[in-house]
Design a protein around this motif. Structure first.
Motif, PDB file in Angstrom:
ATOM      1  N   ILE A  43     -11.527  -5.733   6.006  1.00 31.85           N
ATOM      2  CA  ILE A  43     -12.346  -5.912   4.808  1.00 31.85           C
ATOM      3  C   ILE A  43     -13.500  -6.835   5.167  1.00 31.85           C
ATOM      4  CG2 ILE A  43     -10.718  -5.469   2.921  1.00 31.85           C
ATOM      5  CD1 ILE A  43     -10.175  -8.472   2.804  1.00 31.85           C
ATOM      6  N   TYR A 101      -6.176  -4.094  -0.686  1.00 32.44           N
ATOM      7  CA  TYR A 101      -7.633  -4.112  -0.485  1.00 32.44           C
ATOM      8  C   TYR A 101      -8.328  -3.539  -1.725  1.00 32.44           C
ATOM      9  CZ  TYR A 101      -7.222  -5.143   4.588  1.00 32.44           C
ATOM     10  OH  TYR A 101      -6.980  -5.730   5.814  1.00 32.44           O
ATOM     11  N   ARG A 135      -3.801  -1.030   2.134  1.00 28.13           N
ATOM     12  CA  ARG A 135      -4.857  -0.334   1.397  1.00 28.13           C
ATOM     13  C   ARG A 135      -4.810  -0.657  -0.097  1.00 28.13           C
ATOM     14  NH1 ARG A 135      -5.391   6.222   0.331  1.00 28.13           N
ATOM     15  NH2 ARG A 135      -6.953   5.999  -1.283  1.00 28.13           N
ATOM     16  N   TYR A 176     -13.691  -1.763   2.525  1.00 31.92           N
ATOM     17  CA  TYR A 176     -12.591  -1.765   3.482  1.00 31.92           C
ATOM     18  C   TYR A 176     -12.687  -0.517   4.327  1.00 31.92           C
ATOM     19  CZ  TYR A 176      -9.741   1.715   0.867  1.00 31.92           C
ATOM     20  OH  TYR A 176      -9.269   2.849   0.263  1.00 31.92           O
ATOM     21  N   VAL A 209      -6.579 -12.258  -0.135  1.00 30.47           N
ATOM     22  CA  VAL A 209      -6.149 -10.893   0.185  1.00 30.47           C
ATOM     23  C   VAL A 209      -5.036 -10.934   1.245  1.00 30.47           C
ATOM     24  CG1 VAL A 209      -6.866  -8.643   1.054  1.00 30.47           C
ATOM     25  CG2 VAL A 209      -8.425  -9.955  -0.399  1.00 30.47           C
TER      26      VAL A 209
END
Lengths: 438, 438
Positions: free
Chosen positions: A128, A35, A32, A104, A147
């Motif tokens: 995502i 993201y 998280r 996300y 990412v």
């Protein structure tokens, strides 16, 4: 009360003991945080949706797996992925969103398939996606692996390789062989390359009616080797006169260039021409990610670019690109393989322990001080011997114990014990907080 | 493609646009952080459970609201609260857990009731509970309000009051009136005191067959006024010769004392003898929490102590205490009342903007530097005019824009603009990071 109901859960559902849950949450939080660091916005769609909306596209295997039921007059389904709800959401709110829309979602999805090792009926997907208005820059094709790179580096579960490809290269190549009407079939067969190997794949292609010469060309094409740059050079050297093919190679080269600007180390990615991804809707760049030391785990993060995400809900053209981490499955595999272990048994940094309950108020005050300093803290409350209290602290594996006995109460101090080194010092709560923050 | 499916969700389900979702998540995170700071362990039970296990206790209204369905041979239900799954979990894993077992769970629960204003069919509950083995110290009766106090102070949604009571006081009082067999009925009527007022409550009691003299005693009892200490003194002065009553008053006095050790300001709590809580299983301390300036919202955090949580699954005595915040409802009420507002439209601190796409690689590198410094960051990718780029930044309300044009590219710098003050300085990315961290 007479009869007791045996407490149990269904097979195929993951439920963890606290140490494993702490570990799971730390992975969830890492994903998280990364993201969000890349500017993705949070989204949380309903677990239950109208079946006709959710299943506008679904069919075959997916439809059979869905948890679908009626309540009142409504035909309802539990979401089986996060992509369909995203498509519905974007189509529904396209006037209110700023494009490119980066979101996300890290939520549970539900698939009532027969449970088997490493398969779950209820599991977290961590997705995502970037959705563009009419078009979407290739930058985002490089942002996805950027990412992935940041997430998996921080998850610290060993060396990994992001494998990328472009569906246009495959499609263009087959066009050049006049096999366009067979592309979907051939891609499905190619997708098995890693599993069945070159010869079986060739045989399967031929058995599907592909001429031997073309099967050989396909084989030599998808086994082009070397670094990403070498593979791109090889593709260009093939001299294939097909617009789609050239577009795909050009895109791939640009994406690789951007990936380097994003800071992805060359050792962590390569082009893999065999990757097609099963799903029919990918139209450009596609990804898979493997842990180098644990190939048996399969791809731990996959995705790609699609042109027609919202086609079932709107005429507006909203192309997108996305990746997904199946966290429940990944976690359970990593744990089973011993790659991660649940060492942390508590989130508490210090357990405050009174020698007897007369010291409880002083302990509560010390705990309050620690919490105000953002130090997670608990107070031992049972009327037991000191040995048992320390045993409890050991069981929770707390890093520090702050003991308050007669002397400490009188002097307004705590006896702070570092549970790892065994070192103990008598200090004020403020000093104790400083020591623990170090 | 021919027909389009109208993208929509069911009534009674909350789905937010990004700014509201960011706000919701920040409240969720605040609650979680405080729960963890007090040493509660995370738990995540399955959304779907076996109906016979989940509904071992349920009946009446609850049973009607449940989303229940069959899949294969299984009779399944979606959880309708987090308390029953906790009871099942603790009974199932009692040999593996360290007691007192402190856990938090912040998950969605499902109730298929007719949707109405402020009611949801799918909503987050944020629960903490402490489960003891055989017994559980009164410390935890004070820890619950301590957590509430810390959570709601940090949520910063105005002055609130934690109201507490003890069911033993009520039960003992009714025993002393020889109305023990009527306690449940009377408690239900008393629970309406806030809504219907003293006289209607008195009339209702009498209509239920309570003698007038007793109804008057009940009324004067539950309208005892003053501070917490004054109310405890008044209760003691009543001279009621009943063991349960005295135990309840004694417990309440001790809990109030501990609450002060926990650092709860006296202005933020009081005893409220009218609080009984509808649920039948509370046996000791009970809580409600109200926002002083918004009484219409009702209780925003409630709970209490129970002796028989796991009785349906095990003979082992596992008493507990817990509270719950219905976050979805609270959030929607706060938003509707204008107490909170969704000002933050992005999680990004800086948007890196190239004057033209030639500067893209430099932008990606700057973004990478910022992210490595833990600064959430995004790069503008569309080939548009500068005005439109700044408009996009304004729409997302990002605090900073880092522009890279010809000069900046040549000098290895960025033009950092503070979007609030309008101030702009040309600096290195490292200097820009330092400025933004301040």
């Amino acid at each position: 009360m007479a009869e007791k109901m045996t407490p149990r859960i269904l097979p195929g559902f993951m439920e963890l003991l606290p140490p494993e849950q702490i570990l799971f949450n730390s992975m969830y939080d890492t994903i998280r945080r990364n993201y969000e660091k890349f500017g993705f916005l949070p989204l949380d769609t309903p677990t239950i949706e109208l079946s006709e909306v959710l299943l506008a596209k679904a069919g075959g295997e997916t439809e059979k797996q869905i948890y679908r039921f009626e309540k009142g007059d409504n035909d309802l389904s539990l979401r089986f992925d996060l992509t369909v709800p995203l498509a519905r959401y974007v189509a529904q709110h396209s006037q209110e969103l700023a494009f490119p829309f980066k979101r996300y979602q890290m939520s549970k999805v539900f698939r009532g398939e027969r449970p088997q090792k490493g398969r779950f009926r209820e599991f977290y997907q961590c997705d995502i996606d970037v959705i563009g208005d009419e078009k979407l820059d290739l930058i985002y094709d490089a942002e996805m692996p950027a990412v992935i790179y940041n997430v998996f580096r921080e998850l610290n579960i060993g060396k990994f390789t992001i494998k990328l490809n472009n569906r246009k290269i495959l499609s263009g190549f087959f066009e050049s062989l006049n096999l366009s009407d067979r592309v979907t079939d051939i891609l499905r067969t190619i997708d098995k390359f890693d599993k069945i190997g070159a010869q079986k794949m060739r045989a399967e292609l031929i058995s599907e009616g592909i001429p031997e010469a073309d099967a050989d060309k396909i084989l030599s094409f998808i086994t082009i080797s070397g670094s990403a740059d070498e593979k791109i050079a090889s593709l260009n050297r093939l001299g294939i006169d097909n617009a789609l093919f050239c577009e795909g190679v050009d895109e791939l080269a640009k994406v690789v260039g951007y990936m380097r600007s994003y800071g992805i180390d060359d050792a962590y990615f390569n082009i893999e021409l065999t990757i097609a991804r099963g799903l029919d809707y990918y139209t450009g760049t596609v990804y898979e990610t493997n842990l180098d030391d644990y190939p048996a785990l399969g791809s731990v993060c996959s995705g790609g670019r699609y042109d027609n995400l919202t086609a079932y809900y709107t005429d507006r053209k909203l192309p997108g690109i996305g990746i997904s981490i199946g966290l429940t499955r990944l976690f359970s595999q990593l744990l089973a393989a011993g790659i991660i272990s649940a060492d942390k048994k508590s989130l508490v940094k210090v357990l405050v322990v009174p020698t007897d309950l007369e010291k409880m108020n002083a302990c509560l005050k010390a705990a309050r001080f620690f919490r105000n300093e953002d130090i997670p803290c608990d107070v031992y409350s049972l009327d037991k011997g000191l040995k048992q209290k320390m045993k409890y602290a050991g069981r929770l594996a707390v890093p520090f114990v702050a003991l308050i006995g007669d002397d400490e109460l009188r002097d307004g101090k705590v006896a702070l014990k570092n549970m790892q080194s065994g070192e103990q010092t008598v200090v004020t709560v403020a000093e104790a907080a400083e020591i623990m923050k170090k």
